[in-house]
Enzyme design. Structure first.
Site, PDB file in Angstrom:
ATOM      1  CE  LYS A   1      36.391   8.403  80.240  1.00  0.00           C
ATOM      2  NZ  LYS A   1      35.205   9.194  79.888  1.00  0.00           N
TER       3      LYS A   1
ATOM      4  CG  HIS B   1      23.139   6.603  76.047  1.00  0.00           C
ATOM      5  ND1 HIS B   1      24.106   5.974  76.772  1.00  0.00           N
ATOM      6  CD2 HIS B   1      23.721   7.722  75.558  1.00  0.00           C
ATOM      7  CE1 HIS B   1      25.217   6.680  76.728  1.00  0.00           C
ATOM      8  NE2 HIS B   1      25.017   7.754  75.999  1.00  0.00           N
TER       9      HIS B   1
ATOM     10  CG  HIS C   1      28.191   3.428  73.746  1.00  0.00           C
ATOM     11  ND1 HIS C   1      26.940   3.139  74.228  1.00  0.00           N
ATOM     12  CD2 HIS C   1      28.885   3.926  74.798  1.00  0.00           C
ATOM     13  CE1 HIS C   1      26.884   3.455  75.518  1.00  0.00           C
ATOM     14  NE2 HIS C   1      28.052   3.928  75.881  1.00  0.00           N
TER      15      HIS C   1
ATOM     16  CG  ASP D   1      18.928  -5.163 100.200  1.00  0.00           C
ATOM     17  OD1 ASP D   1      19.335  -4.970  99.032  1.00  0.00           O
ATOM     18  OD2 ASP D   1      19.369  -6.069 100.932  1.00  0.00           O
TER      19      ASP D   1
ATOM     20  CG  ASP E   1      33.095   3.549  79.094  1.00  0.00           C
ATOM     21  OD1 ASP E   1      32.014   3.223  79.612  1.00  0.00           O
ATOM     22  OD2 ASP E   1      33.403   4.735  78.879  1.00  0.00           O
TER      23      ASP E   1
ATOM     24  CE  LYS F   1      28.621   2.348  79.199  1.00  0.00           C
ATOM     25  NZ  LYS F   1      29.517   3.046  78.378  1.00  0.00           N
TER      26      LYS F   1
ATOM     27  CD  GLU G   1      33.784  10.918  76.216  1.00  0.00           C
ATOM     28  OE1 GLU G   1      32.730  11.360  76.678  1.00  0.00           O
ATOM     29  OE2 GLU G   1      34.392   9.973  76.713  1.00  0.00           O
TER      30      GLU G   1
END
Ligand code: NDP
Length: 456
Positions: A327, A166, A228, A85, A223, A136, A204
């Site tokens: 998206k 990233h 980013h 844990d 997001d 993140k 995307e």
């Protein structure tokens, strides 16, 4: 900067990020740099895995990264897994004790569990040289990011905290440094004197892909743009740096981000949001976002977000930076487009209307194009448009590999510094609040389209 790190303690080793992105990237890193890197991998998670199950997990993930047999074997020889844990100080203590050297602790955990694990670490005496690696989202607003920063500051020095974004490991993003600072051509033009606008776009075709648990309470603005795309903006717009090191680079990024705000300081008018409805992408039927499993329509989560940012400094005043990500769109479009101002005068006798020059840096595949006006093929006095196109060299590693290399070198160059993480929330917080209060309508677009028709 602590220098090379000998142990990687992966907390949440049984999760999606660890299996799909981190372990394959780690395998590729070991593969490429086998001769100089000796790192013991210790996995910890909620699954009660024995040696075989863990080794199978590593093998499968490394196979996804096409890692050589030799590199796989070298990791399998020493790696261990412990069921734990990771919020319990006792478990954390014994995990850290199982590492042969001060570890990098990678929190591949849900954000609330990461906070609980950090609180648990307050009761553990960390070996000097311990590094902490956080994913993140880093907080959910400026206030929570600030309190997480305070918690981390009680554990290790800032230079030993790696807030992973990233995108900073993507080769095209890193290419911004070379394009801007290794050429005479662009930097003298890199200001409001010559640049009309900058678009940073990450569209995307992917839909929710079963990530409702996370995405439905985040949305496209949080997001993608908060993290980013603001990091990319910082590299596009920062002042020239003297040295590519963690101090100069992160100072320059922080400085420009501090000058950013929503366009006209108007959190309502500077952005727009939309959500996809039923449609078809490349022949694939896509359901309405609100019909996806795990989505709560009452949350009104956006799947397409756009924010115009202004940079209040001498270099960029008046130049809109449009950040957009969504998206379920018709095509993948992942690029930075710099549009130059029109020429002041077209010589009389040249026919046609010159289109402003554009520099386009595209991610995956990594390409660069300079679109400009030349004379035409038949009548030389009629203008024609050409594009000088080049494939950029592929990075030596995927983005996560590049980030992990920095972590294991103990070098925070590619990590987001604490003040910058808070700054990015400061920029988007008022916009998020306006959206949550219903001050900006949520438009709709068919999955597989270019976005709402009214946005054209
Ligand atoms: P998952 O839920 O898939 O993985 C988290 C793992 O941590 C699970 O295996 C979970 O086990 C384990 N865990 C949770 N609580 C404990 C605990 N107390 N002790 C031990 N193990 C525990 O999440 P992801 O891997 O998707 O995400 C991890 C982080 O990475 C998040 O912050 C996310 O935002 C970030 N991220 C993820 C990306 C992705 O593509 N997945 C991309 C970018 C960032 P169990 O399931 O049994 O609870």
């Amino acid at each position: 900067m602590t220098g090379p790190i000998g142990s990687l303690l992966l907390l949440g080793a049984s999760g999606d990020l660890a299996g799909r992105l981190l372990l394959p990237a780690l395998g590729q890193l070991f593969d490429r740099e086998e001769s100089r890197r000796e790192v013991k991998l210790v996995g910890a998670g909620s699954e009660d895995w024995d040696v075989d199950a863990w080794q199978q997990r590593v093998r499968t993930s490394f196979a996804d990264g096409k890692v050589s047999d030799a590199a796989v074997q070298s990791v399998l020889d020493t790696t261990r897994y412990h069921k734990a844990d990771v919020t319990s100080p006792e478990d954390l203590r014994s995990l850290i004790d199982s590492c042969p050297s001060p570890p990098a602790l990678y929190f591949a955990l849900p954000p609330s569990v990461t906070v609980a694990a950090c609180k648990g670490l307050q009761q553990v005496s960390l070996p000097e040289g311990t590094n902490l690696v956080l994913e993140k989202p880093f907080g959910t607003n400026q206030e929570s990011a600030a309190s997480l920063n305070m918690l981390l500051a009680q554990l290790v020095p800032e230079n030993q905290v790696h807030r992973v974004d990233h995108f900073l490991g993507r080769s095209t993003v890193l290419n911004l440094l070379g394009v801007r600072f290794a050429n005479r051509l662009f930097e003298p033009m890199w200001s409001n004197q010559h640049i009309d606008r900058v678009d940073i776009v990450f569209d995307e075709q992917l839909t929710l892909e079963n990530r409702a648990r996370y995405y439905d309470s985040a949305g496209a603005l949080m997001d993608m743009i908060q993290s980013h795309l603001l990091q990319v903006l910082a590299l596009v717009a920062m002042e020239p740096i003297a040295t590519v090191d963690a101090v100069d680079l992160r100072d320059a990024k922080a400085q420009v981000l501090r000058a950013c705000r929503p366009w006209d300081d108007d959190p309502v008018g500077s952005g727009r949001q939309a959500r996809y409805t039923r449609g078809t992408i490349d022949g694939r039927e896509v359901p309405d976002y609100t019909a996806e499993p795990g989505v709560d329509p009452a949350r009104n989560t956006e799947t397409l977000a756009e924010l115009i940012v202004e940079i209040e400094n001498w270099r960029w005043a008046g130049v809109p930076f449009r950040l957009r990500s969504g998206k379920a769109l018709r095509q993948r479009r992942k690029e930075v487009v710099v549009t130059f101002k029109p020429t002041p005068h077209l010589p009389t006798g040249l026919q046609g209307k010159p289109i402003p020059d554009q520099l386009r840096l595209t991610m995956g595949p990594d390409r660069m194009a300079l679109e400009m006006n030349v004379n035409g093929p038949n009548d030389p006095l009629v203008l024609d448009r050409v594009s000088l196109d080049v494939d950029l060299n592929p990075g030596r590693l995927p983005a996560y590999g590049e980030v992990l290399a920095g972590v294991l070198d103990g070098d925070p160059l590619l990590s987001v510094r604490g003040d910058t993480a808070e700054e990015c929330w400061r920029i988007v917080d008022p916009v998020l609040q306006a959206w949550r209060e219903g001050k900006v309508p949520i438009d709709e677009y068919d999955a597989g389209s270019d976005g709402p028709a009214s946005w054209d």
